[in-house]
Design an enzyme around this catalytic site. Structure first.
Site, PDB file in Angstrom:
ATOM      1  N   SER A 138       0.841  -1.195   0.000  1.00 23.79           N
ATOM      2  CA  SER A 138       0.000   0.000   0.000  1.00 23.79           C
ATOM      3  C   SER A 138       0.884   1.255   0.000  1.00 23.79           C
ATOM      4  CB  SER A 138      -0.964  -0.051   1.180  1.00 23.79           C
ATOM      5  OG  SER A 138      -1.990   0.906   1.046  1.00 23.79           O
ATOM      6  N   ASP A 267      -9.870  -3.241  -5.988  1.00 24.50           N
ATOM      7  CA  ASP A 267      -9.329  -2.666  -4.762  1.00 24.50           C
ATOM      8  C   ASP A 267     -10.228  -1.525  -4.285  1.00 24.50           C
ATOM      9  OD1 ASP A 267      -7.797  -1.226  -2.829  1.00 24.50           O
ATOM     10  OD2 ASP A 267      -5.950  -2.008  -3.691  1.00 24.50           O
ATOM     11  N   HIS A 295      -7.772  -5.029  -1.328  1.00 26.41           N
ATOM     12  CA  HIS A 295      -6.612  -4.237  -0.950  1.00 26.41           C
ATOM     13  C   HIS A 295      -5.697  -5.081  -0.065  1.00 26.41           C
ATOM     14  CE1 HIS A 295      -4.338  -0.581  -0.449  1.00 26.41           C
ATOM     15  NE2 HIS A 295      -4.291  -0.785   0.863  1.00 26.41           N
TER      16      HIS A 295
END
Length: 331
Positions: A138, A267, A295
């Site tokens: 991320s 996502d 995600h």
């Protein structure tokens, strides 16, 4: 561009299941040894080590996401996978993410490559014969992409992987203001608010904060938080300047060391704005786009009580596939 390498089971096709279930089914916490690196600006970075490299052995550097740590579900799993393959690994914590507030009013942000460069420089000085491999998740993935693009052939990382990286920050901030994604935004914003309130409660930092506690409590979106706190604390001219300069997407074309980027179309933190065109990818960048995965999820089997994941084997396969490792790989 590679598609359909990953396929989820029927019960994990929903992106929110892919995103939330891993948090609820963490693997056991690994045994780690903490090391503190003192920085030139008077602050510190904490590293969590799993093993110590012998001469010439690779080091897998793990860069966590927003408000993550070595305790994050994905960090636990990649550490376990490294242990299985007898690879030394170290988690680089962003400032204030190791369980203790950092000393300065500034913190960390999505484009902060200064701190990861400090960590990598320290590792290279201490273990000059050990190749440095890195995986970022991320926000940490965006940081790695930006670092690789900035440093190009001078990067201290031999090979890198970025998972679910928010490469277009403005689009991601807008996405998190819609639908169920607002739940993720609220969860993360509350953590950020608590850290900022902690700094306001620190006498030496209170007067350096650009905002009051009451104002912090009213910052309920990333766009507002980044405009009122992230940007001014880190030298940006407002949120638009921050999102423009910190986004990793433009740096993909500058990368000169092998780098794998993995995204899921579903996502809930992102839009298709994060998906690069083929013209935006340097020759050394391998890009995987999957229809599912959520995600930092990518559950590909098992059961809802004991899910199995795609990304750990993929990460380590990519990172180690072209390296000549010593005969004794025990860490």
């Amino acid at each position: 561009m590679i598609r359909q390498r990953f396929s989820p089971p029927w019960w994990a096709r929903n992106p929110h299941i892919q995103t939330i279930l891993p948090v609820l089914t963490k693997v056991d916490r690994p045994r780690l040894e903490r090391e503190r690196l003192e920085l030139d600006d008077g602050d510190f970075i904490d590293l969590d080590w799993q093993g110590q490299p012998k001469s010439g052995q690779v080091i897998v550097v793990i860069v966590h996401g927003l408000e993550g740590s070595s305790d994050s579900h994905y960090a636990r799993r990649i550490l376990a996978a490294c242990k299985t393959q007898k690879l030394c690994a170290v988690v680089h914590h962003h400032r204030s993410c190791s369980g203790e507030l950092n000393r300065l009013v500034r913190g960390y942000h999505s484009g902060d490559t200064q701190d990861i460069h400090a960590t990598l420089t320290q590792l290279k000085q201490r273990f000059p014969d050990s190749p440095l491999l890195a995986v970022g998740y991320s926000l940490g993935g965006n940081v790695l992409i930006k670092y690789q693009g900035e440093q190009q052939d001078n990067s201290l990382i031999e090979r890198a992987v970025a998972i679910s990286a928010p490469l277009h920050l403005a689009a991601c901030a807008k996405r998190l203001e819609k639908g169920f994604s607002k739940v993720y935004q609220s969860y993360l914003i509350k953590q950020l608010q608590q850290k900022m309130i902690g700094k306001i409660s620190t006498p030496s930092l209170k007067n350096l904060m650009p905002i009051s506690q009451t104002e912090i409590e009213h910052l309920t979106t990333f766009h507002a938080f980044d405009d009122q706190i992230t940007a001014p604390l880190h030298g940006f001219n407002g949120v638009d300047d921050y999102y423009h300069r910190a986004s990793g997407l433009p740096y993909l074309s500058q990368i000169q060391k092998p780098t794998l980027v993995i995204h899921a179309k579903d996502d809930p933190f992102m839009t298709h704005a994060v998906i690069p065109s083929s013209e935006q990818l340097a020759e050394q960048v391998e890009y995987e786009l999957h229809d599912n995965g959520g995600h930092v999820g990518f559950i590909d089997g098992g059961t809802p009580w004991r899910p199995r994941y795609y990304i750990e084997n993929r990460i380590l396969s990519f990172l180690t596939s072209h390296l000549n490792q010593p005969e004794n790989t025990t860490c």
